[in-house]
Motif scaffolding. Sequence first.
Motif, short mmCIF file in Angstrom:
data_model
loop_
_atom_site.label_atom_id
_atom_site.label_comp_id
_atom_site.label_asym_id
_atom_site.label_seq_id
_atom_site.Cartn_x
_atom_site.Cartn_y
_atom_site.Cartn_z
N UNK A 71 -12.59 2.96 -4.16
CA UNK A 71 -12.65 4.02 -3.14
C UNK A 71 -12.88 3.48 -1.75
N UNK A 72 -13.28 2.21 -1.65
CA UNK A 72 -13.45 1.59 -0.34
C UNK A 72 -12.13 1.10 0.24
N UNK A 73 -11.10 1.04 -0.61
CA UNK A 73 -9.78 0.59 -0.16
C UNK A 73 -8.80 1.76 -0.16
N UNK A 74 -8.78 2.52 -1.25
CA UNK A 74 -7.86 3.65 -1.38
C UNK A 74 -8.62 4.95 -1.19
N UNK A 75 -8.27 5.71 -0.17
CA UNK A 75 -8.96 6.96 0.14
C UNK A 75 -7.99 8.13 0.02
N UNK A 76 -8.53 9.28 -0.37
CA UNK A 76 -7.75 10.52 -0.44
C UNK A 76 -8.16 11.38 0.75
N UNK A 77 -7.17 11.82 1.52
CA UNK A 77 -7.43 12.72 2.64
C UNK A 77 -6.88 14.09 2.27
N UNK A 78 -7.79 15.00 1.93
CA UNK A 78 -7.42 16.38 1.59
C UNK A 78 -8.20 17.28 2.54
N UNK A 79 -7.63 17.56 3.68
CA UNK A 79 -8.36 18.26 4.73
C UNK A 79 -8.41 19.76 4.49
N UNK A 80 -9.55 20.39 4.80
CA UNK A 80 -9.66 21.85 4.69
C UNK A 80 -8.96 22.51 5.88
N UNK A 96 -4.96 11.92 12.55
CA UNK A 96 -5.07 10.55 13.07
C UNK A 96 -6.43 9.95 12.70
N UNK A 97 -7.47 10.78 12.68
CA UNK A 97 -8.81 10.29 12.36
C UNK A 97 -8.90 9.75 10.94
N UNK A 98 -7.95 10.10 10.07
CA UNK A 98 -7.99 9.66 8.68
C UNK A 98 -6.99 8.55 8.38
N UNK A 99 -6.30 8.06 9.40
CA UNK A 99 -5.35 6.97 9.18
C UNK A 99 -6.10 5.69 8.79
N UNK A 100 -5.44 4.81 8.04
CA UNK A 100 -6.14 3.61 7.52
C UNK A 100 -6.36 2.54 8.58
N UNK A 101 -7.40 1.77 8.38
CA UNK A 101 -7.61 0.55 9.15
C UNK A 101 -7.03 -0.60 8.33
N UNK A 102 -7.24 -1.83 8.76
CA UNK A 102 -6.67 -2.98 8.06
C UNK A 102 -7.14 -3.02 6.60
#
Length: 331
Positions: A71-80, A96-102
């Motif tokens: 979960x530290x590498x692969x995240x799920x973004x399911x926004x309300x 944009x706030x949920x886009x991945x970093x390196x």
Amino acid sequence: MSKGGKKSGEKSARKIPKNVYEAELFRLQTEFVRLQEWARETGARIVIVFEGRDAAGKGGTIKRITEYLSPRVARIAALPAPTERERGQWYYQRYVAHLPTRGEIVLFDRSWYNRAGVEKVMGFCTPQEHALFLRQTPIFEQMLIDDGIILRKYWFSVSDEEQLRRFRSRRNDPVRQWKLSPMDLESIFRWEDYSRAKDEMMVHTDIPMSPWYVVESDSKKHARLNMMAHLLSTIDYEDVEAPVVDLPAHPVRSGNYHRPPRELSTYVDDFAATVLGIRSDARCWLSPVWVVRRLTWMQNIEPSPPFKSLLKTSAASSGYQPQGDRDMLMA
């Protein structure tokens, strides 16, 4: 013809056997672990967009992809639904706030494409806002790609008959009832409106640099395997050398530590033993009806006599009266 495969509307003649499905699913999940390690090692940034009809199988596919990932590498973004503050922002800002970093992978369980679908159909945005979205989205996605993000977009397509069948299944399933909402019912009555909105979205955003890949999802198992295999085939990842971990033959003990007596700690009850019928004196904190239904209806398992007796006692003490054939299993 679909890109590199069968006709997009062509359906498999038969369902995949369970053992074959589970073996191939595990193989693909193993490949996703390799992809994860490659992304972490190389600093790749991966964005996967999941869109489609309600009950089309997006969440189930995401669950299988991430099952063995960190979960530290692969995240799920399911926004309300957006807050009042977010409604006053640039539309893409909260995504944009949920886009991945390196070294991260982000799976969007619905995304900025809400504006092309539910917002347009349900009147949550103005025609001007919708037109602006269709014009700006290819530019927005080009910016992401130019900055080095690997972007993949998948549309899960389900027939109206299958969608309705899944909605009915959710209505009667105690662990999935939360998935059925008034908005889902609107998707049934506004099926053609959603179809027109999807077609218009595809015209403007299915472009060479950021194409849509359509997943036929009337069969959930087939859809999961098809989508997962396709995604892996579009990314040129490779094995990375795993760190060598030397484990001792046995735990290192200094001899200076003494564990406190067990009675000084508070342990949870052995409920598992109760389910197995080993402890008839243990207290059951779950609804007796729910437990019986779980054992007999969903798993076709007959409760053990001690556990059955416990359930009857619990039901009687709570004043519950059996209702229907399934509840009478306690009798």
